[in-house]
Design a protein around this motif. Structure first.
Motif, PDB file in Angstrom:
ATOM      1  N   LEU A   1       0.811  -1.221   0.000  1.00 27.22           N
ATOM      2  CA  LEU A   1       0.000   0.000   0.000  1.00 27.22           C
ATOM      3  C   LEU A   1       0.840   1.264   0.000  1.00 27.22           C
ATOM      4  N   ASP A   2       2.070   1.190   0.460  1.00 28.85           N
ATOM      5  CA  ASP A   2       2.968   2.345   0.456  1.00 28.85           C
ATOM      6  C   ASP A   2       4.078   2.183  -0.578  1.00 28.85           C
ATOM      7  N   GLY A   3       3.861   1.318  -1.544  1.00 25.51           N
ATOM      8  CA  GLY A   3       4.901   1.006  -2.521  1.00 25.51           C
ATOM      9  C   GLY A   3       5.048   2.056  -3.596  1.00 25.51           C
ATOM     10  N   ASP A   4       5.952   1.766  -4.525  1.00 25.22           N
ATOM     11  CA  ASP A   4       6.241   2.702  -5.607  1.00 25.22           C
ATOM     12  C   ASP A   4       5.025   2.885  -6.509  1.00 25.22           C
ATOM     13  N   PRO A   5       4.867   4.063  -7.082  1.00 25.15           N
ATOM     14  CA  PRO A   5       3.796   4.259  -8.074  1.00 25.15           C
ATOM     15  C   PRO A   5       4.012   3.339  -9.275  1.00 25.15           C
ATOM     16  N   CYS A   6       2.921   2.809  -9.769  1.00 26.40           N
ATOM     17  CA  CYS A   6       2.956   1.931 -10.950  1.00 26.40           C
ATOM     18  C   CYS A   6       2.500   2.730 -12.164  1.00 26.40           C
ATOM     19  N   PRO A   7       3.031   2.441 -13.343  1.00 27.78           N
ATOM     20  CA  PRO A   7       2.552   3.154 -14.539  1.00 27.78           C
ATOM     21  C   PRO A   7       1.056   3.046 -14.775  1.00 27.78           C
ATOM     22  N   CYS A   8       0.396   2.034 -14.184  1.00 31.53           N
ATOM     23  CA  CYS A   8      -1.054   1.912 -14.357  1.00 31.53           C
ATOM     24  C   CYS A   8      -1.815   2.987 -13.598  1.00 31.53           C
ATOM     25  N   GLY A   9      -1.127   3.668 -12.658  1.00 36.40           N
ATOM     26  CA  GLY A   9      -1.774   4.703 -11.863  1.00 36.40           C
ATOM     27  C   GLY A   9      -1.970   4.329 -10.418  1.00 36.40           C
ATOM     28  N   ALA A  10      -1.838   3.044 -10.095  1.00 39.98           N
ATOM     29  CA  ALA A  10      -1.957   2.593  -8.710  1.00 39.98           C
ATOM     30  C   ALA A  10      -0.581   2.595  -8.047  1.00 39.98           C
ATOM     31  N   ARG A  11      -0.488   1.959  -6.902  1.00 35.08           N
ATOM     32  CA  ARG A  11       0.757   1.956  -6.138  1.00 35.08           C
ATOM     33  C   ARG A  11       1.017   0.555  -5.596  1.00 35.08           C
ATOM     34  N   GLY A  12       2.269   0.131  -5.646  1.00 34.87           N
ATOM     35  CA  GLY A  12       2.649  -1.143  -5.042  1.00 34.87           C
ATOM     36  C   GLY A  12       2.085  -2.363  -5.733  1.00 34.87           C
ATOM     37  N   CYS A  13       1.913  -2.299  -7.063  1.00 34.33           N
ATOM     38  CA  CYS A  13       1.360  -3.435  -7.798  1.00 34.33           C
ATOM     39  C   CYS A  13       2.359  -4.591  -7.858  1.00 34.33           C
ATOM     40  N   VAL A  14       1.819  -5.795  -8.040  1.00 37.32           N
ATOM     41  CA  VAL A  14       2.670  -6.972  -8.221  1.00 37.32           C
ATOM     42  C   VAL A  14       3.675  -6.727  -9.333  1.00 37.32           C
ATOM     43  N   GLU A  15       3.222  -6.196 -10.452  1.00 32.97           N
ATOM     44  CA  GLU A  15       4.110  -5.953 -11.590  1.00 32.97           C
ATOM     45  C   GLU A  15       5.239  -5.005 -11.243  1.00 32.97           C
ATOM     46  N   ARG A  16       4.966  -4.006 -10.427  1.00 34.44           N
ATOM     47  CA  ARG A  16       5.968  -3.007 -10.069  1.00 34.44           C
ATOM     48  C   ARG A  16       7.099  -3.619  -9.234  1.00 34.44           C
ATOM     49  N   ILE A  17       6.865  -4.798  -8.677  1.00 29.41           N
ATOM     50  CA  ILE A  17       7.866  -5.468  -7.842  1.00 29.41           C
ATOM     51  C   ILE A  17       8.437  -6.700  -8.524  1.00 29.41           C
ATOM     52  N   ALA A  18       7.595  -7.467  -9.206  1.00 26.24           N
ATOM     53  CA  ALA A  18       7.987  -8.806  -9.637  1.00 26.24           C
ATOM     54  C   ALA A  18       8.306  -8.948 -11.118  1.00 26.24           C
ATOM     55  N   SER A  19       8.079  -7.931 -11.936  1.00 20.29           N
ATOM     56  CA  SER A  19       8.426  -8.061 -13.356  1.00 20.29           C
ATOM     57  C   SER A  19       9.943  -8.068 -13.518  1.00 20.29           C
ATOM     58  N   GLY A  20      10.404  -8.558 -14.675  1.00 21.36           N
ATOM     59  CA  GLY A  20      11.834  -8.626 -14.919  1.00 21.36           C
ATOM     60  C   GLY A  20      12.547  -7.293 -14.768  1.00 21.36           C
ATOM     61  N   PRO A  21      12.071  -6.224 -15.429  1.00 21.05           N
ATOM     62  CA  PRO A  21      12.751  -4.937 -15.278  1.00 21.05           C
ATOM     63  C   PRO A  21      12.768  -4.424 -13.843  1.00 21.05           C
ATOM     64  N   ASN A  22      11.731  -4.725 -13.069  1.00 27.61           N
ATOM     65  CA  ASN A  22      11.701  -4.236 -11.694  1.00 27.61           C
ATOM     66  C   ASN A  22      12.548  -5.079 -10.752  1.00 27.61           C
ATOM     67  N   ILE A  23      12.707  -6.363 -11.042  1.00 30.61           N
ATOM     68  CA  ILE A  23      13.687  -7.171 -10.298  1.00 30.61           C
ATOM     69  C   ILE A  23      15.081  -6.591 -10.515  1.00 30.61           C
ATOM     70  N   THR A  24      15.380  -6.270 -11.768  1.00 35.74           N
ATOM     71  CA  THR A  24      16.686  -5.699 -12.100  1.00 35.74           C
ATOM     72  C   THR A  24      16.866  -4.331 -11.461  1.00 35.74           C
ATOM     73  N   ARG A  25      15.828  -3.502 -11.560  1.00 37.68           N
ATOM     74  CA  ARG A  25      15.896  -2.151 -10.977  1.00 37.68           C
ATOM     75  C   ARG A  25      16.204  -2.199  -9.488  1.00 37.68           C
ATOM     76  N   ARG A  26      15.537  -3.114  -8.787  1.00 35.58           N
ATOM     77  CA  ARG A  26      15.754  -3.239  -7.341  1.00 35.58           C
ATOM     78  C   ARG A  26      17.172  -3.703  -7.037  1.00 35.58           C
ATOM     79  N   ALA A  27      17.658  -4.695  -7.782  1.00 34.31           N
ATOM     80  CA  ALA A  27      19.008  -5.198  -7.543  1.00 34.31           C
ATOM     81  C   ALA A  27      20.049  -4.110  -7.779  1.00 34.31           C
TER      82      ALA A  27
END
Length: 317
Positions: free
Chosen positions: A170-196
């Motif tokens: 609920l306090d996660g990063d904004p997602c391009p879809c307009g919401a915040r803290g989406c699964v995609e924003r954390i678990a997609s390939g580019p976001n796994i890389t971004r976090r690392a």
């Protein structure tokens, strides 16, 4: 001779694929063109026309009884339109009407690409024999589709099961879809890389920073790379458990490029599921890698044209 076929289209940001598929799910003819994703909507439609021309010019075409389309989304099956995020020239594009103009009066079924993959995995893949399943793609984005009560559940617009945009932070990063803290924003390939990368990981030598490189580093024991995959796995587990609790699925099938990481992803995912899927009716939830590979979109679009994921099919010779 084939006497009963369906045509299938699989439309994504990289390629537009087409096939003729028999009632057993076997592809008997295929065609493909690159997607001119950054060009005009008309240019993209011309690529669709070129693929369809390969199919309609075949001697097998008179046996085609219906057309299924699985498209990157969002889609709107009720309106017959598509607005793929990764194809800017298509916004509310009337794809179903365009296909009908090229193919005549055949019935056309439009679903999102995640729904198509769910249909394929239920018909021929890892979800076969499961009446209630979530099938996911974890790659550049995170999408999915549902099978409920033994039938494909695409929803009124063809987007049901889009787990990538369930919020798990609920306090996660904004997602391009307009919401915040989406699964995609954390678990997609580019976001796994971004976090690392943000935590200090760097690829070896001159290698590109990709999710595959992060996975290789995690497998080799790099703690930062491993932590990025654990975080992604926890986000996936939270989304899967929420879905299971809501609609009582008993299996989650995961495909896409990130799923090729194997136990680097599936190990922490199974562990996290034990923390999130705690109620009695979801404790037996299993997770499995997808089996259908690159043909999943085509086979799933064909299944949608046949009315879902057929329970039984016979080969028509």
């Amino acid at each position: 001779m084939h006497t009963d076929l369906v045509a299938a289209l699989d439309i994504g940001g990289t390629k537009i694929a087409g096939a003729l598929v028999d009632s057993s799910g076997r592809i008997v003819l295929r065609g493909q063109r690159p997607t001119p994703a950054q060009e005009s909507g008309e240019s993209v439609m011309r690529a669709v026309e070129a693929v369809l021309a390969e199919l309609t010019s075949s001697v097998l075409w008179p046996a085609v009884r219906a057309i299924g389309i699985g498209s990157a989304g969002p889609v709107d099956a009720s309106a017959g339109t598509v607005s793929p995020v990764n194809i800017p020239g298509w916004r509310g594009f009337p794809l179903v009407d365009g296909v009908r103009q090229l193919t005549g009066a055949l019935p056309v079924e439009l679903v999102g690409d995640g729904v198509a993959i769910a249909a394929a995995e239920h018909w021929q893949g890892a979800a076969k024999g499961h009446d209630n399943a979530l099938c996911m793609v974890v790659s550049t984005g995170v999408g999915g589709g549902l099978v409920l009560g033994g039938a494909l559940h695409s929803g009124p617009t063809g987007n049901a099961g889009h787990i990538g945009h369930i919020s798990v932070d609920l306090d996660g990063d904004p997602c391009p879809c307009g919401a915040r803290g989406c699964v995609e924003r954390i678990a997609s390939g580019p976001n796994i890389t971004r976090r690392a990368l943000a935590e200090g990981w760097r690829p070896a030598g001159d290698a590109e920073p990709t999710a595959a490189a992060v996975a290789a580093a995690a497998e080799a024991g790099d703690p930062v790379a491993a932590a990025s995959f654990v975080r992604a796995a926890r986000a996936l587990a939270a989304g899967i458990a929420a879905t299971a609790t809501l609609v009582e699925i008993d299996i989650a099938v995961i495909g896409g490029g990130v799923a090729k990481s194997g136990e680097v992803l599936f190990g922490p995912l199974r562990t996290a599921l034990q923390e999130y899927a705690t109620l009695s009716f979801v404790r037996g939830l299993s997770v499995a890698p997808a089996r259908m590979g690159t043909d999943a979109g085509l086979v799933g679009a064909a299944a949608a044209a046949l009315g879902g994921a057929p329970r039984e099919a016979s080969v028509i010779g």
